[in-house]
Design a protein around this motif. Sequence first.
Motif, PDB file in Angstrom:
ATOM      1  N   SER A 131       0.827  -1.204   0.000  1.00 43.58           N
ATOM      2  CA  SER A 131       0.000   0.000   0.000  1.00 43.58           C
ATOM      3  C   SER A 131       0.865   1.260   0.000  1.00 43.58           C
ATOM      4  CB  SER A 131      -0.939  -0.009   1.214  1.00 43.58           C
ATOM      5  OG  SER A 131      -0.203  -0.033   2.433  1.00 43.58           O
ATOM      6  N   ILE A 132       1.954   1.234   0.767  1.00 41.83           N
ATOM      7  CA  ILE A 132       2.890   2.366   0.761  1.00 41.83           C
ATOM      8  C   ILE A 132       3.533   2.515  -0.616  1.00 41.83           C
ATOM      9  CG2 ILE A 132       5.090   3.198   1.694  1.00 41.83           C
ATOM     10  CD1 ILE A 132       4.323   1.863   4.348  1.00 41.83           C
ATOM     11  N   TYR A 133       3.906   1.398  -1.204  1.00 37.71           N
ATOM     12  CA  TYR A 133       4.557   1.387  -2.507  1.00 37.71           C
ATOM     13  C   TYR A 133       3.630   1.954  -3.584  1.00 37.71           C
ATOM     14  CZ  TYR A 133       7.800  -0.525  -5.990  1.00 37.71           C
ATOM     15  OH  TYR A 133       8.710  -0.670  -6.995  1.00 37.71           O
ATOM     16  N   ILE A 134       2.370   1.555  -3.552  1.00 39.01           N
ATOM     17  CA  ILE A 134       1.395   2.078  -4.520  1.00 39.01           C
ATOM     18  C   ILE A 134       1.229   3.587  -4.335  1.00 39.01           C
ATOM     19  CG2 ILE A 134      -1.040   2.051  -5.193  1.00 39.01           C
ATOM     20  CD1 ILE A 134      -1.057  -0.940  -4.528  1.00 39.01           C
ATOM     21  N   GLY A 135       1.130   4.016  -3.076  1.00 39.94           N
ATOM     22  CA  GLY A 135       1.000   5.438  -2.802  1.00 39.94           C
ATOM     23  C   GLY A 135       2.196   6.237  -3.276  1.00 39.94           C
ATOM     24  N   ILE A 136       3.393   5.705  -3.079  1.00 35.18           N
ATOM     25  CA  ILE A 136       4.615   6.385  -3.517  1.00 35.18           C
ATOM     26  C   ILE A 136       4.635   6.518  -5.035  1.00 35.18           C
ATOM     27  CG2 ILE A 136       7.117   6.070  -3.738  1.00 35.18           C
ATOM     28  CD1 ILE A 136       7.143   5.030  -0.884  1.00 35.18           C
ATOM     29  N   VAL A 171      13.076  -4.856 -12.405  1.00 33.74           N
ATOM     30  CA  VAL A 171      13.059  -5.937 -11.410  1.00 33.74           C
ATOM     31  C   VAL A 171      13.524  -5.417 -10.052  1.00 33.74           C
ATOM     32  CG1 VAL A 171      14.110  -8.134 -10.745  1.00 33.74           C
ATOM     33  CG2 VAL A 171      13.354  -7.774 -13.105  1.00 33.74           C
ATOM     34  N   SER A 172      14.604  -4.639 -10.038  1.00 37.80           N
ATOM     35  CA  SER A 172      15.110  -4.104  -8.779  1.00 37.80           C
ATOM     36  C   SER A 172      14.113  -3.149  -8.144  1.00 37.80           C
ATOM     37  CB  SER A 172      16.445  -3.387  -9.013  1.00 37.80           C
ATOM     38  OG  SER A 172      16.292  -2.278  -9.874  1.00 37.80           O
ATOM     39  N   TYR A 173      13.346  -2.457  -8.972  1.00 35.62           N
ATOM     40  CA  TYR A 173      12.336  -1.527  -8.463  1.00 35.62           C
ATOM     41  C   TYR A 173      11.169  -2.281  -7.830  1.00 35.62           C
ATOM     42  CZ  TYR A 173       9.305   2.599  -8.396  1.00 35.62           C
ATOM     43  OH  TYR A 173       8.502   3.635  -8.003  1.00 35.62           O
ATOM     44  N   ILE A 174      10.768  -3.382  -8.456  1.00 36.41           N
ATOM     45  CA  ILE A 174       9.669  -4.198  -7.938  1.00 36.41           C
ATOM     46  C   ILE A 174      10.096  -4.931  -6.662  1.00 36.41           C
ATOM     47  CG2 ILE A 174       8.171  -6.176  -8.404  1.00 36.41           C
ATOM     48  CD1 ILE A 174       7.362  -3.677  -9.888  1.00 36.41           C
ATOM     49  N   VAL A 175      11.357  -5.347  -6.605  1.00 36.36           N
ATOM     50  CA  VAL A 175      11.846  -6.130  -5.467  1.00 36.36           C
ATOM     51  C   VAL A 175      11.801  -5.323  -4.168  1.00 36.36           C
ATOM     52  CG1 VAL A 175      13.989  -7.090  -4.504  1.00 36.36           C
ATOM     53  CG2 VAL A 175      13.248  -7.755  -6.781  1.00 36.36           C
ATOM     54  N   LYS A 176      11.818  -4.002  -4.275  1.00 32.65           N
ATOM     55  CA  LYS A 176      11.832  -3.158  -3.079  1.00 32.65           C
ATOM     56  C   LYS A 176      10.668  -3.463  -2.140  1.00 32.65           C
ATOM     57  CE  LYS A 176      14.141   0.828  -5.216  1.00 32.65           C
ATOM     58  NZ  LYS A 176      13.979   2.248  -5.624  1.00 32.65           N
ATOM     59  N   ILE A 180      11.456  -4.707   1.869  1.00 30.49           N
ATOM     60  CA  ILE A 180      11.041  -3.935   3.036  1.00 30.49           C
ATOM     61  C   ILE A 180      10.064  -4.720   3.910  1.00 30.49           C
ATOM     62  CG2 ILE A 180       9.114  -2.811   1.851  1.00 30.49           C
ATOM     63  CD1 ILE A 180       9.715  -0.287   3.400  1.00 30.49           C
ATOM     64  N   SER A 181       9.239  -5.562   3.294  1.00 27.57           N
ATOM     65  CA  SER A 181       8.261  -6.341   4.063  1.00 27.57           C
ATOM     66  C   SER A 181       8.897  -7.577   4.692  1.00 27.57           C
ATOM     67  CB  SER A 181       7.097  -6.756   3.162  1.00 27.57           C
ATOM     68  OG  SER A 181       7.545  -7.513   2.060  1.00 27.57           O
ATOM     69  N   ILE A 182       9.762  -8.260   3.950  1.00 26.61           N
ATOM     70  CA  ILE A 182      10.398  -9.473   4.480  1.00 26.61           C
ATOM     71  C   ILE A 182      11.358  -9.139   5.608  1.00 26.61           C
ATOM     72  CG2 ILE A 182      11.979 -11.353   3.892  1.00 26.61           C
ATOM     73  CD1 ILE A 182      10.715 -11.453   1.139  1.00 26.61           C
ATOM     74  N   ARG A 183      12.043  -8.008   5.514  1.00 28.74           N
ATOM     75  CA  ARG A 183      12.983  -7.610   6.558  1.00 28.74           C
ATOM     76  C   ARG A 183      12.271  -7.486   7.910  1.00 28.74           C
ATOM     77  NH1 ARG A 183      17.728  -4.604   6.101  1.00 28.74           N
ATOM     78  NH2 ARG A 183      17.214  -4.188   3.912  1.00 28.74           N
ATOM     79  N   LEU A 184      11.127  -6.791   7.925  1.00 24.80           N
ATOM     80  CA  LEU A 184      10.379  -6.597   9.168  1.00 24.80           C
ATOM     81  C   LEU A 184       9.801  -7.911   9.669  1.00 24.80           C
ATOM     82  CD1 LEU A 184       9.100  -4.783  11.314  1.00 24.80           C
ATOM     83  CD2 LEU A 184       7.248  -4.294   9.701  1.00 24.80           C
ATOM     84  N   PHE A 185       9.171  -8.653   8.769  1.00 26.73           N
ATOM     85  CA  PHE A 185       8.557  -9.935   9.144  1.00 26.73           C
ATOM     86  C   PHE A 185       9.582 -10.922   9.687  1.00 26.73           C
ATOM     87  CE2 PHE A 185       8.706 -14.005   6.805  1.00 26.73           C
ATOM     88  CZ  PHE A 185       7.900 -14.779   7.631  1.00 26.73           C
TER      89      PHE A 185
END
Length: 256
Positions: A131-136, A171-176, A180-185
């Motif tokens: 959701s943050i990514y879509i907003g950005i 690909v690198s842009y999508i991987v972001k 960010i989500s896997i790091r926190l989880f």
Amino acid sequence: MHNINKLIILSSPLEQFEIIPLLPIELFGLNISVTNASLFLVLSVLLSIFWSSLVIFKNRLVPGNWQSIKEMFYDASLLLVKDNLGTKGYAYFPFIFTIFSIVLYCNLIGMVPYSFTVTSHIAFTFGLALSIYIGINIIGFKTHGINFFTIFLPKGVPLFIVPLVVAIEFVSYIVKVFTISIRLFANMTSGHTLLKIIAGFVWTMISIGGIFLYLQIIPLILLLALVGLEIGIAFLQAYVFTLLTCIYLNDVLEMH
């Protein structure tokens, strides 16, 4: 043997991450039940709003302890915006501060015994990151229009490798959104799992009795140290998640 196996299953360190329906609700074929995850998420949001309101209500020129802590969170978020976005980022400060507060409260509430760590589920962290990514990206399109797509093509790239560079950048842009989500989880899940394992080990030694009743002081000290470390990680992961959000937002604003 059956009782022992049952005990092992019940004391599984992964049991704490189970999502349990508290109020089953089905509407138009959709399961919108209230679960322990949604309950503690709402609790985190309400607690954040309550604390902020309390600090504002009893605002003092010389802040007290609670106001000082809240101002520390505020200053940390403001510093993130200044360092990564500059003055143009002030318009997005409420957005950044809200993200930091919600993630932090979700992390800290998860440290309370018999509570639930919302950020330990990839479904939540990925949904939040997406959701943050879509907003950005919406902000990027609104700011640069069609020129926003040039973010996938750095300047000065030879024409014959343009397709390869665009593919790599895309690909690198999508991987972001995944990083960010896997790091926190991953950090929250691994930390809470380790705490549960050590706590179970202490309880087992106490149950055995004898000399183990005195030896359990060693894992108990380790457990207390890990609790302190996990609280520090809760703050750190909220900070890192917010920092990465600021960096990604700056990328779409500055078109690096």
